[in-house]
Scaffold this active site. Structure first.
Site, PDB file in Angstrom:
ATOM      1  CG  PHE A  87     -39.707  77.868  89.010  1.00  0.00           C
ATOM      2  CD1 PHE A  87     -40.212  78.137  89.886  1.00  0.00           C
ATOM      3  CD2 PHE A  87     -38.506  77.336  89.411  1.00  0.00           C
ATOM      4  CE1 PHE A  87     -40.361  78.295  91.695  1.00  0.00           C
ATOM      5  CE2 PHE A  87     -37.637  77.171  90.379  1.00  0.00           C
ATOM      6  CZ  PHE A  87     -38.895  77.283  91.318  1.00  0.00           C
ATOM      7  CG  HIS A 242     -21.687  90.419 102.028  1.00  0.00           C
ATOM      8  ND1 HIS A 242     -23.417  90.744 101.839  1.00  0.00           N
ATOM      9  CD2 HIS A 242     -21.760  89.623 102.152  1.00  0.00           C
ATOM     10  CE1 HIS A 242     -23.958  90.255 101.754  1.00  0.00           C
ATOM     11  NE2 HIS A 242     -23.112  89.024 101.703  1.00  0.00           N
ATOM     12  CE  LYS A 332     -16.638  81.808 100.511  1.00  0.00           C
ATOM     13  NZ  LYS A 332     -17.698  81.626 101.991  1.00  0.00           N
ATOM     14  CE  LYS A 337     -18.926  83.650 109.928  1.00  0.00           C
ATOM     15  NZ  LYS A 337     -19.231  84.593 108.012  1.00  0.00           N
TER      16      LYS A 337
HETATM   17  C1  BG6 Z   1     -22.638  85.907 101.747  1.00  0.00           C
HETATM   18  C2  BG6 Z   1     -21.930  84.625 100.565  1.00  0.00           C
HETATM   19  O1  BG6 Z   1     -23.353  86.028 101.041  1.00  0.00           O
HETATM   20  O2  BG6 Z   1     -21.568  85.800 103.194  1.00  0.00           O
HETATM   21  C3  BG6 Z   1     -20.910  83.112 101.434  1.00  0.00           C
HETATM   22  O3  BG6 Z   1     -21.762  84.711  99.897  1.00  0.00           O
HETATM   23  C4  BG6 Z   1     -20.480  84.047 102.569  1.00  0.00           C
HETATM   24  O4  BG6 Z   1     -19.532  83.024 100.222  1.00  0.00           O
HETATM   25  C5  BG6 Z   1     -21.682  85.092 103.657  1.00  0.00           C
HETATM   26  O5  BG6 Z   1     -19.935  82.769 103.598  1.00  0.00           O
HETATM   27  C6  BG6 Z   1     -20.914  85.725 104.727  1.00  0.00           C
HETATM   28  O6  BG6 Z   1     -21.959  86.089 105.812  1.00  0.00           O
HETATM   29  P1  BG6 Z   1     -21.081  86.093 107.332  1.00  0.00           P
HETATM   30  O7  BG6 Z   1     -23.138  86.674 107.397  1.00  0.00           O
HETATM   31  O8  BG6 Z   1     -21.813  84.487 107.738  1.00  0.00           O
HETATM   32  O9  BG6 Z   1     -20.557  86.648 107.302  1.00  0.00           O
END
Ligand code: BG6
Length: 480
Positions: A87, A242, A332, A337
């Protein structure tokens, strides 16, 4: 879709193998890639194109599972070229330039270049600088675009200098900052549910809504990402991007004309209206937690106080939302989930006075399920059959992924497709990133000065009890 050369830096990394190649495979399968589309896979590993194609095939097989078809792969592999590059060595970019020019000639390309930075963030500015310095695109011939993965900086200062470095080589309209939550079907659907339904949009404000909950939890721990995560923590890893993007989409004023530019401007307004926490009340507004066993994860510092859980209550200085709390929870190592957004309405006016037995137990709720189920559940009140005046809550349930034949494109498929089409709607503008960091920085900064207790919680639980109390202590509210 238009033809282009997609140049992936970090082509032997996890992201490319798990997400980008399977997404390209799906686009090929759906015949969405133009005849003159080519993939130039760039990485440091000294391997030939043939070896790369074999490794890539293994990854695609694993990640597409039963959907894998040899014939589709045979078509895709013809488009792949591997290029070894350090890079920070200009000479390597020079040879890459030749490869791109030759390829463009061979496939009858139009000079369009889409650069994808799937490398560690410390290389972002280096590579963007080299793309410009070494002229890896043709001036005035075709377009050039840059896709950047998160993390976009680790605070406002580093994000600003990264942005300055990128904008030396690319204009804002050429930069596609990836936030994969924006690609989730139901996150996008938030806007449509409001815009296309007269029953929701007129009541989508402080007059009618009691509060909003935005939840995204994971059952897995940090896995193999301990080293990165221990420096980041949930505030940087999930909240700054997010979670705040979901706040922005839930709270945004819908522009009359729903273009990418108008929507992004309104989202910026929401993010700029985030009210900073008051020093003396932060403990009532935010709870941090860490799952038991986190400190034993590989790459994590012994005695680490990094948060793997955040619950917080925020307010917006935005005319639509004055006084309405937004509760956010992410963590986490938790029970499930899941990701969802819940809008809890106020009780109807006059609900106090319906009569002796006519008590409303539950206000209306609109629940938008993002994952693993996708759908919308509306709860409302009816009369209990067989009674004269007892009210009971019932639900109307739309399960999107239960619909037969529904096959929503995977996030990375959509993201690559949109960037090739030049549609920036679902990518974050610099001003959104800037406003989010400004707000999150105040929390991180406060934390440094006043080490806030990080509460321990059991793995596979709902998080620390103090996180639950953040909502429970208000009458009529609880995490949903
Ligand atoms: C990522 C984070 O941006 O999003 C992770 O870095 C996380 O730590 C993930 O696990 C969660 O994404 P999803 O789509 O699995 O809810």
């Amino acid at each position: 879709m238009e033809g282009c050369l997609l140049v992936i830096f970090g082509a032997t990394g996890d992201l490319t193998y798990r997400k980008l190649l399977p997404a390209l495979y799906q686009l090929e399968k759906k015949a969405l890639l133009a005849k003159n589309f080519g993939l130039v896979a760039v990485a440091r590993k000294k391997i030939s194109t043939n070896t790369y194609i074999q490794e890539a095939q293994k990854a695609v097989k694993v990640h597409t599972g039963e959907e894998y078809e040899g014939l589709v792969w045979d078509r895709l592999k013809q488009r792949i070229h591997y290029h070894q590059l350090e890079f920070n060595i200009d000479g390597d970019y020079e040879s890459l330039k030749k490869v791109l020019e030759n390829l463009d000639r061979d496939i009858d390309g139009e000079g369009n270049r889409l650069f994808y930075l799937a490398v560690a963030p410390e290389y972002f500015s280096n590579i963007a600088g080299a793309i410009k310095r070494m002229d890896l695109y043709r001036k005035n011939q075709g377009w050039k675009r840059l896709m950047v993965e998160k993390p976009f900086g680790s605070d406002l200062k580093s994000a600003t200098s990264l942005n300055e470095a990128l904008t030396l080589a690319f204009e804002e309209k050429e930069i596609y900052r990836v936030d994969h939550y924006l690609m989730k079907e139901m996150v996008q659907n938030l806007i449509m549910i409001r815009a296309a339904n007269q029953i929701f949009e007129p009541t989508w404000n402080r007059e009618h809504i009691d509060h909003v909950q935005i939840i995204s939890t994971e059952s897995e721990g940090v896995g193999r990402r301990g080293e990165y995560y221990d420096q980041a923590g949930a505030l940087r890893d999930m909240v700054q991007n997010h979670m705040l993007q979901m706040v922005a989409l839930a709270a945004v004023d819908l522009p009359g004309n729903l273009t990418a530019k108008n929507l992004r401007e309104e989202k910026v307004r929401v993010l700029q209206s985030l009210i900073p926490f008051k020093e003396d009340s932060i403990e009532e507004q935010m709870v941090l937690g860490q799952y038991q066993g986190y400190q034993q994860e590989p790459g994590v510092r012994e005695e680490s106080s990094t948060e793997t859980y955040v619950a917080l209550r925020l307010f917006l200085n935005h005319p639509r939302w004055l006084g309405v709390p937004f509760y956010l929870k992410t963590g986490k190592g938790m029970k499930d989930k899941t990701a969802r957004i819940i809008i809890q309405y106020k009780l109807p006016m006059g609900s106090c006075c319906l009569g002796k037995n006519k008590k409303i137990e539950q206000p209306n709720r609109l629940r938008i399920n993002i994952q693993p189920q996708e759908g919308v559940v509306l709860s409302f009140n009816t009369k209990q059959p067989g009674t004269v005046d007892t009210i009971r809550p019932v639900t109307m349930d739309f399960c999107q992924n239960c619909l037969i034949g529904m096959n929503t494109p995977e996030a990375y498929e959509k993201l690559l497709g949109d960037a090739i089409k030049g549609d920036q709607t679902l990518f974050t503008h610099w001003e959104e990133v800037e406003a989010s960091w400004k707000w999150v920085d105040t929390l991180i900064d406060w934390r440094k000065r006043h080490p806030l207790e990080v509460r321990n919680y059991k793995k596979a639980s709902q998080g620390p009890k103090e996180g639950a109390e953040l909502v429970d202590r208000e009458p009529g509210r609880q995490w949903l």
